[in-house]
Scaffold this motif. Structure first.
Motif, PDB file in Angstrom:
ATOM      1  N   ASP A 271       0.820  -1.209   0.000  1.00 48.52           N
ATOM      2  CA  ASP A 271       0.000   0.000   0.000  1.00 48.52           C
ATOM      3  C   ASP A 271       0.861   1.269   0.000  1.00 48.52           C
ATOM      4  OD1 ASP A 271      -2.831   0.994   0.455  1.00 48.52           O
ATOM      5  OD2 ASP A 271      -1.755   1.978   2.091  1.00 48.52           O
ATOM      6  N   GLN A 272       0.369   2.302  -0.652  1.00 49.70           N
ATOM      7  CA  GLN A 272       1.084   3.586  -0.729  1.00 49.70           C
ATOM      8  C   GLN A 272       1.327   4.171   0.664  1.00 49.70           C
ATOM      9  OE1 GLN A 272       2.334   5.017  -3.545  1.00 49.70           O
ATOM     10  NE2 GLN A 272       3.257   6.601  -2.275  1.00 49.70           N
ATOM     11  N   ASP A 273       0.396   3.964   1.591  1.00 52.15           N
ATOM     12  CA  ASP A 273       0.572   4.468   2.955  1.00 52.15           C
ATOM     13  C   ASP A 273       1.786   3.835   3.634  1.00 52.15           C
ATOM     14  OD1 ASP A 273      -1.604   6.162   2.796  1.00 52.15           O
ATOM     15  OD2 ASP A 273      -2.992   4.701   3.661  1.00 52.15           O
ATOM     16  N   ILE A 274       1.990   2.557   3.408  1.00 53.39           N
ATOM     17  CA  ILE A 274       3.153   1.877   3.979  1.00 53.39           C
ATOM     18  C   ILE A 274       4.428   2.449   3.377  1.00 53.39           C
ATOM     19  CG2 ILE A 274       4.368  -0.334   4.147  1.00 53.39           C
ATOM     20  CD1 ILE A 274       1.574  -1.663   4.216  1.00 53.39           C
ATOM     21  N   TYR A 275       4.422   2.660   2.070  1.00 55.18           N
ATOM     22  CA  TYR A 275       5.578   3.257   1.399  1.00 55.18           C
ATOM     23  C   TYR A 275       5.884   4.628   2.006  1.00 55.18           C
ATOM     24  CZ  TYR A 275       8.581   5.142  -2.246  1.00 55.18           C
ATOM     25  OH  TYR A 275       9.637   5.711  -2.906  1.00 55.18           O
ATOM     26  N   ASN A 276       4.859   5.437   2.168  1.00 52.90           N
ATOM     27  CA  ASN A 276       5.050   6.780   2.732  1.00 52.90           C
ATOM     28  C   ASN A 276       5.595   6.727   4.153  1.00 52.90           C
ATOM     29  OD1 ASN A 276       4.107   7.902   0.364  1.00 52.90           O
ATOM     30  ND2 ASN A 276       2.045   8.234   1.137  1.00 52.90           N
ATOM     31  N   GLN A 277       5.078   5.829   4.967  1.00 52.48           N
ATOM     32  CA  GLN A 277       5.548   5.702   6.348  1.00 52.48           C
ATOM     33  C   GLN A 277       7.014   5.316   6.411  1.00 52.48           C
ATOM     34  OE1 GLN A 277       2.969   2.848   8.193  1.00 52.48           O
ATOM     35  NE2 GLN A 277       1.267   4.276   8.370  1.00 52.48           N
ATOM     36  N   LEU A 278       7.433   4.440   5.510  1.00 59.58           N
ATOM     37  CA  LEU A 278       8.808   3.945   5.547  1.00 59.58           C
ATOM     38  C   LEU A 278       9.816   4.880   4.891  1.00 59.58           C
ATOM     39  CD1 LEU A 278       8.220   0.193   4.667  1.00 59.58           C
ATOM     40  CD2 LEU A 278       8.959   1.117   6.863  1.00 59.58           C
ATOM     41  N   PHE A 279       9.412   5.502   3.780  1.00 57.78           N
ATOM     42  CA  PHE A 279      10.408   6.189   2.959  1.00 57.78           C
ATOM     43  C   PHE A 279      10.180   7.681   2.776  1.00 57.78           C
ATOM     44  CE2 PHE A 279      10.135   1.761   1.409  1.00 57.78           C
ATOM     45  CZ  PHE A 279      11.367   1.335   1.849  1.00 57.78           C
ATOM     46  N   GLU A 280       8.958   8.161   2.814  1.00 56.90           N
ATOM     47  CA  GLU A 280       8.704   9.574   2.566  1.00 56.90           C
ATOM     48  C   GLU A 280       8.947  10.438   3.795  1.00 56.90           C
ATOM     49  OE1 GLU A 280       8.075  11.059  -0.365  1.00 56.90           O
ATOM     50  OE2 GLU A 280       8.352   9.092  -1.255  1.00 56.90           O
ATOM     51  N   ARG A 281       8.836   9.865   4.941  1.00 60.55           N
ATOM     52  CA  ARG A 281       9.015  10.604   6.187  1.00 60.55           C
ATOM     53  C   ARG A 281      10.391  11.277   6.238  1.00 60.55           C
ATOM     54  NH1 ARG A 281       8.522   6.893  11.169  1.00 60.55           N
ATOM     55  NH2 ARG A 281      10.350   6.074  10.169  1.00 60.55           N
ATOM     56  N   LYS A 282      11.419  10.576   5.814  1.00 61.90           N
ATOM     57  CA  LYS A 282      12.770  11.123   5.816  1.00 61.90           C
ATOM     58  C   LYS A 282      12.876  12.300   4.860  1.00 61.90           C
ATOM     59  CE  LYS A 282      14.649   6.682   7.014  1.00 61.90           C
ATOM     60  NZ  LYS A 282      15.267   5.493   6.527  1.00 61.90           N
ATOM     61  N   THR A 283      12.265  12.178   3.694  1.00 63.78           N
ATOM     62  CA  THR A 283      12.303  13.241   2.698  1.00 63.78           C
ATOM     63  C   THR A 283      11.613  14.494   3.228  1.00 63.78           C
ATOM     64  OG1 THR A 283      12.230  11.583   0.960  1.00 63.78           O
ATOM     65  CG2 THR A 283      11.727  13.836   0.324  1.00 63.78           C
ATOM     66  N   LYS A 284      10.467  14.342   3.861  1.00 61.36           N
ATOM     67  CA  LYS A 284       9.736  15.486   4.399  1.00 61.36           C
ATOM     68  C   LYS A 284      10.539  16.185   5.481  1.00 61.36           C
ATOM     69  CE  LYS A 284       5.144  13.736   3.400  1.00 61.36           C
ATOM     70  NZ  LYS A 284       3.921  13.193   3.960  1.00 61.36           N
ATOM     71  N   TYR A 285      11.201  15.422   6.329  1.00 64.08           N
ATOM     72  CA  TYR A 285      12.008  16.002   7.395  1.00 64.08           C
ATOM     73  C   TYR A 285      13.112  16.881   6.811  1.00 64.08           C
ATOM     74  CZ  TYR A 285      15.425  16.474  11.106  1.00 64.08           C
ATOM     75  OH  TYR A 285      16.316  16.980  12.001  1.00 64.08           O
ATOM     76  N   PHE A 286      13.822  16.358   5.841  1.00 64.59           N
ATOM     77  CA  PHE A 286      14.925  17.116   5.266  1.00 64.59           C
ATOM     78  C   PHE A 286      14.434  18.319   4.471  1.00 64.59           C
ATOM     79  CE2 PHE A 286      17.145  13.003   5.893  1.00 64.59           C
ATOM     80  CZ  PHE A 286      18.086  13.484   6.793  1.00 64.59           C
ATOM     81  N   SER A 287      13.287  18.196   3.805  1.00 62.04           N
ATOM     82  CA  SER A 287      12.792  19.339   3.054  1.00 62.04           C
ATOM     83  C   SER A 287      12.348  20.463   3.995  1.00 62.04           C
ATOM     84  CB  SER A 287      11.646  18.929   2.117  1.00 62.04           C
ATOM     85  OG  SER A 287      10.522  18.535   2.857  1.00 62.04           O
ATOM     86  N   ARG A 288      11.801  20.119   5.164  1.00 60.43           N
ATOM     87  CA  ARG A 288      11.427  21.140   6.134  1.00 60.43           C
ATOM     88  C   ARG A 288      12.675  21.802   6.719  1.00 60.43           C
ATOM     89  NH1 ARG A 288       8.371  18.301  10.346  1.00 60.43           N
ATOM     90  NH2 ARG A 288       8.170  16.514   9.039  1.00 60.43           N
ATOM     91  N   ARG A 289      13.695  21.017   6.957  1.00 56.40           N
ATOM     92  CA  ARG A 289      14.925  21.538   7.525  1.00 56.40           C
ATOM     93  C   ARG A 289      15.595  22.519   6.574  1.00 56.40           C
ATOM     94  NH1 ARG A 289      16.210  21.529  12.395  1.00 56.40           N
ATOM     95  NH2 ARG A 289      18.376  21.343  11.905  1.00 56.40           N
ATOM     96  N   SER A 290      15.476  22.297   5.280  1.00 53.96           N
ATOM     97  CA  SER A 290      16.121  23.188   4.324  1.00 53.96           C
ATOM     98  C   SER A 290      15.411  24.537   4.238  1.00 53.96           C
ATOM     99  CB  SER A 290      16.181  22.537   2.947  1.00 53.96           C
ATOM    100  OG  SER A 290      14.875  22.355   2.455  1.00 53.96           O
ATOM    101  N   ASP A 291      14.168  24.632   4.745  1.00 53.54           N
ATOM    102  CA  ASP A 291      13.433  25.894   4.721  1.00 53.54           C
ATOM    103  C   ASP A 291      13.893  26.854   5.824  1.00 53.54           C
ATOM    104  OD1 ASP A 291      11.969  24.965   2.621  1.00 53.54           O
ATOM    105  OD2 ASP A 291      10.274  24.330   3.839  1.00 53.54           O
ATOM    106  N   LEU A 292      14.673  26.354   6.763  1.00 54.94           N
ATOM    107  CA  LEU A 292      15.115  27.189   7.899  1.00 54.94           C
ATOM    108  C   LEU A 292      16.094  28.246   7.480  1.00 54.94           C
ATOM    109  CD1 LEU A 292      15.522  24.447  10.633  1.00 54.94           C
ATOM    110  CD2 LEU A 292      13.650  26.046  10.371  1.00 54.94           C
TER     111      LEU A 292
END
Length: 82
Positions: free
Chosen positions: A61-82
């Motif tokens: 399921d796409q939700d499982i993919y997001n939980q495992l792999f997208e979370r890291k991407t979102k964290y780093f993209s938020r950090r780059s906005d600082l």
């Protein structure tokens, strides 16, 4: 089931079951972030991060993919906005 492969321990009792990815295959992740496949004939196959990512994307399921792999991407993209 526990197996030692190239000095690394793979244990279905302590690893997290991610999902069933085939008729006879289950995908697990270890606390270290490593992934492996477990087959009903008691075979364990370690996977690279990219191979695990591909399997999850294609078989689960796409939700499982997001939980495992997208979370890291979102964290780093938020950090780059600082």
């Amino acid at each position: 089931m526990m197996k030692l492969i190239k000095g690394r321990k793979y244990n279905t009792d302590t690893a997290k079951l991610i999902g069933v990815v085939g008729e006879q295959q289950k995908l697990y992740s270890k606390r270290t972030g490593e992934f492996f496949l477990y087959f009903v004939d008691k075979k364990i196959v370690p996977l690279s991060f990219d191979k695990a990512k591909k399997i999850v994307k294609e078989k689960l399921d796409q939700d499982i993919y997001n939980q495992l792999f997208e979370r890291k991407t979102k964290y780093f993209s938020r950090r780059s906005d600082l």
